[in-house]
Design a protein around this motif. Structure first.
Motif, PDB file in Angstrom:
ATOM      1  N   CYS A 178      27.928 -16.898 -11.982  1.00 35.07           N
ATOM      2  CA  CYS A 178      29.232 -17.417 -11.545  1.00 35.07           C
ATOM      3  C   CYS A 178      29.759 -18.466 -12.527  1.00 35.07           C
ATOM      4  CB  CYS A 178      29.122 -18.014 -10.148  1.00 35.07           C
ATOM      5  SG  CYS A 178      28.852 -16.798  -8.836  1.00 35.07           S
ATOM      6  N   LEU A 179      28.877 -19.344 -12.999  1.00 34.83           N
ATOM      7  CA  LEU A 179      29.300 -20.402 -13.923  1.00 34.83           C
ATOM      8  C   LEU A 179      29.796 -19.843 -15.252  1.00 34.83           C
ATOM      9  CD1 LEU A 179      26.531 -23.125 -13.385  1.00 34.83           C
ATOM     10  CD2 LEU A 179      28.912 -23.209 -12.614  1.00 34.83           C
ATOM     11  N   TYR A 180      29.258 -18.670 -15.647  1.00 34.44           N
ATOM     12  CA  TYR A 180      29.664 -18.067 -16.926  1.00 34.44           C
ATOM     13  C   TYR A 180      30.699 -16.951 -16.726  1.00 34.44           C
ATOM     14  CZ  TYR A 180      28.989 -16.944 -21.885  1.00 34.44           C
ATOM     15  OH  TYR A 180      29.170 -16.758 -23.246  1.00 34.44           O
ATOM     16  N   GLY A 223      28.092 -21.758 -23.602  1.00 34.10           N
ATOM     17  CA  GLY A 223      27.200 -20.814 -24.265  1.00 34.10           C
ATOM     18  C   GLY A 223      26.172 -20.384 -23.243  1.00 34.10           C
ATOM     19  N   LYS A 224      25.734 -19.122 -23.313  1.00 37.04           N
ATOM     20  CA  LYS A 224      24.732 -18.670 -22.356  1.00 37.04           C
ATOM     21  C   LYS A 224      23.639 -17.887 -23.063  1.00 37.04           C
ATOM     22  CE  LYS A 224      23.839 -16.462 -17.941  1.00 37.04           C
ATOM     23  NZ  LYS A 224      24.339 -15.698 -16.783  1.00 37.04           N
ATOM     24  N   VAL A 225      22.406 -18.158 -22.657  1.00 33.93           N
ATOM     25  CA  VAL A 225      21.243 -17.416 -23.147  1.00 33.93           C
ATOM     26  C   VAL A 225      20.629 -16.714 -21.938  1.00 33.93           C
ATOM     27  CG1 VAL A 225      19.037 -17.547 -24.362  1.00 33.93           C
ATOM     28  CG2 VAL A 225      20.870 -19.142 -24.951  1.00 33.93           C
ATOM     29  N   TYR A 226      20.613 -15.391 -22.004  1.00 27.59           N
ATOM     30  CA  TYR A 226      20.155 -14.578 -20.887  1.00 27.59           C
ATOM     31  C   TYR A 226      18.654 -14.311 -20.975  1.00 27.59           C
ATOM     32  CZ  TYR A 226      25.104 -13.315 -20.119  1.00 27.59           C
ATOM     33  OH  TYR A 226      26.468 -13.341 -19.885  1.00 27.59           O
ATOM     34  N   GLN A 227      18.065 -14.024 -19.806  1.00 26.95           N
ATOM     35  CA  GLN A 227      16.670 -13.587 -19.785  1.00 26.95           C
ATOM     36  C   GLN A 227      16.502 -12.312 -20.596  1.00 26.95           C
ATOM     37  OE1 GLN A 227      15.000 -13.091 -15.848  1.00 26.95           O
ATOM     38  NE2 GLN A 227      13.326 -11.835 -16.592  1.00 26.95           N
ATOM     39  N   LEU A 259      25.412 -25.604 -22.402  1.00 27.82           N
ATOM     40  CA  LEU A 259      24.617 -24.403 -22.655  1.00 27.82           C
ATOM     41  C   LEU A 259      23.892 -24.013 -21.368  1.00 27.82           C
ATOM     42  CD1 LEU A 259      23.869 -22.541 -25.077  1.00 27.82           C
ATOM     43  CD2 LEU A 259      21.861 -23.987 -25.439  1.00 27.82           C
ATOM     44  N   LEU A 260      24.016 -22.749 -20.978  1.00 28.59           N
ATOM     45  CA  LEU A 260      23.361 -22.214 -19.782  1.00 28.59           C
ATOM     46  C   LEU A 260      22.200 -21.329 -20.217  1.00 28.59           C
ATOM     47  CD1 LEU A 260      26.631 -21.086 -17.923  1.00 28.59           C
ATOM     48  CD2 LEU A 260      25.455 -23.276 -17.679  1.00 28.59           C
ATOM     49  N   VAL A 298      21.967 -26.468 -18.628  1.00 30.26           N
ATOM     50  CA  VAL A 298      21.441 -26.102 -17.313  1.00 30.26           C
ATOM     51  C   VAL A 298      20.412 -25.011 -17.577  1.00 30.26           C
ATOM     52  CG1 VAL A 298      21.931 -25.200 -15.008  1.00 30.26           C
ATOM     53  CG2 VAL A 298      23.651 -26.591 -16.199  1.00 30.26           C
ATOM     54  N   ILE A 299      19.166 -25.262 -17.207  1.00 28.99           N
ATOM     55  CA  ILE A 299      18.111 -24.292 -17.481  1.00 28.99           C
ATOM     56  C   ILE A 299      17.449 -23.850 -16.181  1.00 28.99           C
ATOM     57  CG2 ILE A 299      16.435 -26.128 -18.037  1.00 28.99           C
ATOM     58  CD1 ILE A 299      15.295 -23.998 -20.118  1.00 28.99           C
ATOM     59  N   VAL A 300      17.488 -22.542 -15.950  1.00 30.90           N
ATOM     60  CA  VAL A 300      16.925 -21.941 -14.750  1.00 30.90           C
ATOM     61  C   VAL A 300      15.541 -21.405 -15.056  1.00 30.90           C
ATOM     62  CG1 VAL A 300      17.075 -19.813 -13.380  1.00 30.90           C
ATOM     63  CG2 VAL A 300      19.037 -21.321 -13.536  1.00 30.90           C
ATOM     64  N   SER A 301      14.600 -21.659 -14.162  1.00 31.49           N
ATOM     65  CA  SER A 301      13.257 -21.102 -14.320  1.00 31.49           C
ATOM     66  C   SER A 301      12.568 -21.063 -12.963  1.00 31.49           C
ATOM     67  CB  SER A 301      12.432 -21.947 -15.292  1.00 31.49           C
ATOM     68  OG  SER A 301      11.147 -21.371 -15.480  1.00 31.49           O
TER      69      SER A 301
END
Length: 281
Positions: free
Chosen positions: A76-78, A117-121, A198-199, A231-234
Protein backbone atom coordinates in the motif's frame (compact mmCIF):
# COMPACT_ATOMS: atom_id res chain seq x y z
CA UNK A 1 19.17 20.37 6.33
CA UNK A 2 16.75 17.68 7.59
CA UNK A 3 14.15 18.63 10.18
CA UNK A 4 14.60 15.79 12.67
CA UNK A 5 11.46 16.80 14.57
CA UNK A 6 9.24 16.40 11.51
CA UNK A 7 8.44 12.85 10.37
CA UNK A 8 9.65 11.92 6.89
CA UNK A 9 6.54 9.74 6.65
CA UNK A 10 3.31 9.89 8.67
CA UNK A 11 0.79 7.07 8.29
CA UNK A 12 -2.72 7.44 9.70
CA UNK A 13 -5.23 4.61 10.09
CA UNK A 14 -4.44 2.54 7.00
CA UNK A 15 -7.07 -0.10 6.35
CA UNK A 16 -6.92 -2.74 3.64
CA UNK A 17 -9.65 -5.33 3.28
CA UNK A 18 -10.47 -7.93 0.68
CA UNK A 19 -14.24 -8.26 0.50
CA UNK A 20 -17.20 -6.06 1.34
CA UNK A 21 -17.67 -7.07 4.96
CA UNK A 22 -20.95 -7.84 6.67
CA UNK A 23 -22.83 -7.10 9.91
CA UNK A 24 -20.78 -9.79 11.64
CA UNK A 25 -17.38 -8.23 10.95
CA UNK A 26 -17.94 -4.52 10.33
CA UNK A 27 -17.51 -1.88 13.00
CA UNK A 28 -14.85 -1.15 15.61
CA UNK A 29 -15.45 -4.32 17.64
CA UNK A 30 -15.54 -6.75 14.68
CA UNK A 31 -16.65 -9.50 17.05
CA UNK A 32 -17.29 -12.00 14.27
CA UNK A 33 -13.68 -12.12 13.09
CA UNK A 34 -11.54 -15.22 13.31
CA UNK A 35 -8.13 -13.54 13.59
CA UNK A 36 -8.47 -11.14 10.63
CA UNK A 37 -10.91 -13.30 8.61
CA UNK A 38 -14.69 -13.23 8.65
CA UNK A 39 -16.04 -16.81 8.42
CA UNK A 40 -19.52 -15.45 7.58
CA UNK A 41 -18.75 -13.37 4.45
CA UNK A 42 -15.14 -14.36 3.71
CA UNK A 43 -13.73 -10.84 4.04
CA UNK A 44 -10.05 -10.60 5.01
CA UNK A 45 -8.93 -7.52 6.94
CA UNK A 46 -5.24 -7.43 5.99
CA UNK A 47 -4.48 -4.06 7.64
CA UNK A 48 -6.55 -2.53 10.43
CA UNK A 49 -6.00 1.04 11.62
CA UNK A 50 -2.23 1.05 11.03
CA UNK A 51 -0.62 4.31 12.21
CA UNK A 52 3.05 5.22 12.69
CA UNK A 53 5.76 7.78 11.86
CA UNK A 54 9.24 7.44 10.38
CA UNK A 55 11.78 10.17 11.20
CA UNK A 56 14.83 11.43 9.31
CA UNK A 57 17.71 8.96 9.29
CA UNK A 58 15.68 6.36 11.22
CA UNK A 59 15.17 2.67 10.50
CA UNK A 60 11.71 1.48 11.55
CA UNK A 61 11.40 -2.27 11.89
CA UNK A 62 8.13 -4.12 11.24
CA UNK A 63 7.94 -7.64 12.59
CA UNK A 64 5.21 -10.28 12.72
CA UNK A 65 4.31 -13.75 11.52
CA UNK A 66 3.23 -14.61 7.96
CA UNK A 67 -0.24 -13.21 7.31
CA UNK A 68 0.09 -10.43 9.90
CA UNK A 69 -0.28 -7.71 7.23
CA UNK A 70 3.35 -6.53 7.01
CA UNK A 71 3.81 -7.00 3.27
CA UNK A 72 0.31 -5.74 2.44
CA UNK A 73 1.08 -2.54 4.35
CA UNK A 74 4.31 -2.12 2.35
CA UNK A 75 2.49 -2.73 -0.93
CA UNK A 76 0.00 0.00 0.00
CA UNK A 77 2.81 2.43 0.88
CA UNK A 78 4.44 1.86 -2.53
CA UNK A 79 1.08 2.00 -4.36
CA UNK A 80 1.32 -1.63 -5.50
CA UNK A 81 -2.16 -1.89 -3.92
CA UNK A 82 -4.89 0.64 -3.16
CA UNK A 83 -5.75 1.19 0.49
CA UNK A 84 -9.39 0.71 1.54
CA UNK A 85 -9.05 3.84 3.70
CA UNK A 86 -6.39 5.83 5.51
CA UNK A 87 -3.88 8.62 4.97
CA UNK A 88 -0.13 8.97 4.47
CA UNK A 89 1.96 12.13 4.26
CA UNK A 90 5.53 12.51 2.98
CA UNK A 91 7.13 15.59 4.52
CA UNK A 92 9.12 16.58 1.41
CA UNK A 93 6.08 16.23 -0.90
CA UNK A 94 3.77 19.26 -1.02
CA UNK A 95 5.05 20.36 2.42
CA UNK A 96 3.61 17.20 3.98
CA UNK A 97 0.05 18.46 3.45
CA UNK A 98 -1.15 16.05 0.74
CA UNK A 99 -2.57 12.62 1.54
CA UNK A 100 -0.58 10.58 -0.98
CA UNK A 101 -3.25 7.86 -1.14
CA UNK A 102 -5.71 10.44 -2.50
CA UNK A 103 -3.38 11.57 -5.31
CA UNK A 104 -3.96 10.68 -8.97
CA UNK A 105 -2.30 7.60 -10.51
CA UNK A 106 0.04 9.97 -12.38
CA UNK A 107 1.13 11.63 -9.13
CA UNK A 108 1.57 8.24 -7.48
CA UNK A 109 3.99 7.27 -10.27
CA UNK A 110 5.81 10.56 -9.65
CA UNK A 111 6.02 9.75 -5.92
CA UNK A 112 7.38 6.25 -6.62
CA UNK A 113 10.01 7.65 -8.96
CA UNK A 114 11.16 10.58 -6.80
CA UNK A 115 10.31 10.03 -3.15
CA UNK A 116 10.26 6.26 -2.61
CA UNK A 117 12.49 3.28 -3.25
CA UNK A 118 11.47 -0.31 -2.66
CA UNK A 119 13.43 -3.55 -2.36
CA UNK A 120 11.25 -6.62 -2.73
CA UNK A 121 11.71 -10.08 -1.26
CA UNK A 122 11.48 -11.43 -4.82
CA UNK A 123 13.85 -9.53 -7.18
CA UNK A 124 11.62 -10.52 -10.13
CA UNK A 125 9.11 -7.91 -8.93
CA UNK A 126 11.64 -5.10 -9.31
CA UNK A 127 14.27 -6.13 -11.82
CA UNK A 128 14.06 -6.93 -15.52
CA UNK A 129 16.13 -10.10 -15.46
CA UNK A 130 17.20 -9.88 -19.12
CA UNK A 131 18.27 -6.22 -18.93
CA UNK A 132 21.80 -5.35 -17.91
CA UNK A 133 22.31 -4.37 -14.28
CA UNK A 134 23.14 -0.79 -15.22
CA UNK A 135 20.14 -0.83 -17.58
CA UNK A 136 17.86 -1.64 -14.64
CA UNK A 137 19.16 1.41 -12.79
CA UNK A 138 18.76 3.56 -15.91
CA UNK A 139 15.13 2.43 -16.19
CA UNK A 140 14.32 4.06 -12.84
CA UNK A 141 16.26 7.22 -13.79
CA UNK A 142 14.39 7.45 -17.11
CA UNK A 143 11.06 7.01 -15.32
CA UNK A 144 12.01 10.04 -13.22
CA UNK A 145 12.63 12.11 -16.35
CA UNK A 146 16.39 11.75 -16.84
CA UNK A 147 17.46 11.67 -20.50
CA UNK A 148 21.22 12.29 -20.27
CA UNK A 149 22.96 8.99 -21.10
CA UNK A 150 26.32 10.02 -19.65
CA UNK A 151 24.75 11.18 -16.38
CA UNK A 152 22.77 7.95 -16.10
CA UNK A 153 25.82 5.79 -16.85
CA UNK A 154 27.89 7.67 -14.27
CA UNK A 155 25.14 7.36 -11.65
CA UNK A 156 24.68 3.66 -12.45
CA UNK A 157 28.40 2.94 -12.03
CA UNK A 158 28.52 4.91 -8.78
CA UNK A 159 25.58 2.93 -7.34
CA UNK A 160 26.85 -0.48 -8.46
CA UNK A 161 30.19 0.26 -6.82
CA UNK A 162 28.34 1.42 -3.71
CA UNK A 163 26.56 -1.95 -3.42
CA UNK A 164 29.72 -3.91 -4.24
CA UNK A 165 28.81 -5.12 -7.74
CA UNK A 166 32.02 -5.30 -9.85
CA UNK A 167 31.83 -2.81 -12.72
CA UNK A 168 33.06 -5.42 -15.20
CA UNK A 169 29.68 -7.11 -14.61
CA UNK A 170 27.54 -3.98 -15.05
CA UNK A 171 26.46 -5.03 -18.58
CA UNK A 172 25.52 -8.48 -17.31
CA UNK A 173 21.87 -9.43 -16.73
CA UNK A 174 20.70 -10.07 -13.14
CA UNK A 175 19.46 -13.54 -14.19
CA UNK A 176 23.14 -14.57 -14.15
CA UNK A 177 23.66 -13.29 -10.60
CA UNK A 178 23.29 -15.00 -7.24
CA UNK A 179 20.32 -14.11 -5.00
CA UNK A 180 22.48 -11.83 -2.88
CA UNK A 181 23.82 -9.96 -5.91
CA UNK A 182 20.29 -9.56 -7.29
CA UNK A 183 19.27 -7.95 -4.00
CA UNK A 184 22.26 -5.60 -4.28
CA UNK A 185 21.20 -4.53 -7.78
CA UNK A 186 17.67 -3.96 -6.43
CA UNK A 187 19.07 -1.75 -3.67
CA UNK A 188 21.13 0.23 -6.18
CA UNK A 189 18.05 0.73 -8.37
CA UNK A 190 15.92 1.80 -5.39
CA UNK A 191 18.54 4.40 -4.40
CA UNK A 192 19.01 5.83 -7.89
CA UNK A 193 16.97 9.00 -7.38
CA UNK A 194 18.04 9.68 -3.78
CA UNK A 195 14.61 8.98 -2.27
CA UNK A 196 14.04 10.21 1.28
CA UNK A 197 12.43 6.85 2.15
CA UNK A 198 13.45 3.28 1.36
CA UNK A 199 11.03 0.36 1.86
CA UNK A 200 12.60 -3.09 2.33
CA UNK A 201 10.33 -6.14 2.42
CA UNK A 202 11.90 -9.39 3.71
CA UNK A 203 15.07 -8.69 1.73
CA UNK A 204 17.14 -11.48 3.31
CA UNK A 205 14.54 -14.27 3.23
CA UNK A 206 15.79 -17.28 1.30
CA UNK A 207 19.43 -16.14 1.26
CA UNK A 208 22.28 -18.15 2.78
CA UNK A 209 23.37 -16.91 6.20
CA UNK A 210 26.68 -15.49 4.96
CA UNK A 211 24.89 -13.68 2.11
CA UNK A 212 22.26 -12.41 4.55
CA UNK A 213 25.01 -10.92 6.70
CA UNK A 214 26.60 -9.09 3.76
CA UNK A 215 23.24 -7.66 2.60
CA UNK A 216 22.45 -6.50 6.16
CA UNK A 217 25.90 -4.90 6.45
CA UNK A 218 25.25 -3.10 3.18
CA UNK A 219 21.88 -1.77 4.42
CA UNK A 220 23.54 -0.53 7.62
CA UNK A 221 26.31 1.17 5.65
CA UNK A 222 23.86 2.86 3.28
CA UNK A 223 21.76 4.14 6.16
CA UNK A 224 24.83 5.48 7.99
CA UNK A 225 26.39 7.14 4.93
CA UNK A 226 23.27 8.48 3.19
CA UNK A 227 21.19 9.16 6.35
CA UNK A 228 18.20 7.75 4.48
CA UNK A 229 15.05 6.75 6.36
CA UNK A 230 13.96 3.13 6.03
CA UNK A 231 11.05 0.86 6.83
CA UNK A 232 12.25 -2.74 6.97
CA UNK A 233 9.87 -5.68 7.25
CA UNK A 234 11.02 -9.04 8.56
CA UNK A 235 9.70 -12.06 10.40
CA UNK A 236 13.23 -12.47 11.79
CA UNK A 237 13.80 -10.58 15.04
CA UNK A 238 17.56 -11.02 14.61
CA UNK A 239 17.40 -8.83 11.49
CA UNK A 240 15.27 -6.26 13.32
CA UNK A 241 17.62 -6.24 16.31
CA UNK A 242 20.60 -5.55 14.05
CA UNK A 243 18.99 -2.80 11.96
CA UNK A 244 16.01 -1.07 13.54
CA UNK A 245 15.96 1.94 15.87
CA UNK A 246 12.27 1.50 16.63
CA UNK A 247 10.00 -1.46 15.96
CA UNK A 248 6.31 -2.12 15.49
CA UNK A 249 4.91 -5.62 16.02
CA UNK A 250 1.96 -6.71 13.86
CA UNK A 251 -0.54 -9.51 14.42
CA UNK A 252 -3.74 -10.21 12.45
CA UNK A 253 -3.50 -6.90 10.59
CA UNK A 254 -3.04 -4.72 13.68
CA UNK A 255 -0.10 -3.10 15.46
CA UNK A 256 -0.08 -4.76 18.88
CA UNK A 257 3.13 -3.23 20.26
CA UNK A 258 5.58 -0.48 19.33
CA UNK A 259 8.61 1.17 20.87
CA UNK A 260 12.39 1.33 20.84
CA UNK A 261 13.79 -1.93 19.49
CA UNK A 262 15.91 -2.57 22.61
CA UNK A 263 12.88 -1.99 24.80
CA UNK A 264 10.70 -4.40 22.82
CA UNK A 265 13.36 -7.12 22.79
CA UNK A 266 14.29 -6.75 26.46
CA UNK A 267 10.88 -6.06 27.98
CA UNK A 268 8.08 -7.12 25.60
CA UNK A 269 4.62 -6.34 26.95
CA UNK A 270 2.26 -8.27 24.65
CA UNK A 271 2.04 -12.05 24.98
CA UNK A 272 2.67 -12.56 21.26
CA UNK A 273 5.79 -10.38 21.33
CA UNK A 274 7.03 -12.30 24.38
CA UNK A 275 6.73 -15.55 22.42
CA UNK A 276 8.58 -13.98 19.47
CA UNK A 277 11.42 -12.84 21.71
CA UNK A 278 11.61 -16.25 23.44
CA UNK A 279 11.94 -17.92 20.03
CA UNK A 280 15.00 -15.72 19.36
CA UNK A 281 16.77 -16.78 22.57
Amino acid sequence: MEDFEQPVLSVRKINKQYGGGCASCRGPEARGLLKNYCPVCGTVYACRNISFEVYAGEILGVVGESGSGKSTMMECLYFDQEVSSGEAYIHSYKNGKANVFAESSQQKRYLRNHFLGKVYQNPLLSLKMNFSSIGNIAEKLIAAGNRNVKVMESRGKELLEHVNIPLYRMKEAPKNFSGGMQQRVQIAKALSNNPPLLLLDEVTTGLDLSVQASVLDLIKTIQRELKISMVIVSHDLGVIRMLADRTIVMLDGRIIEHGLTDQILEDPQHGYTQKLVQSLL
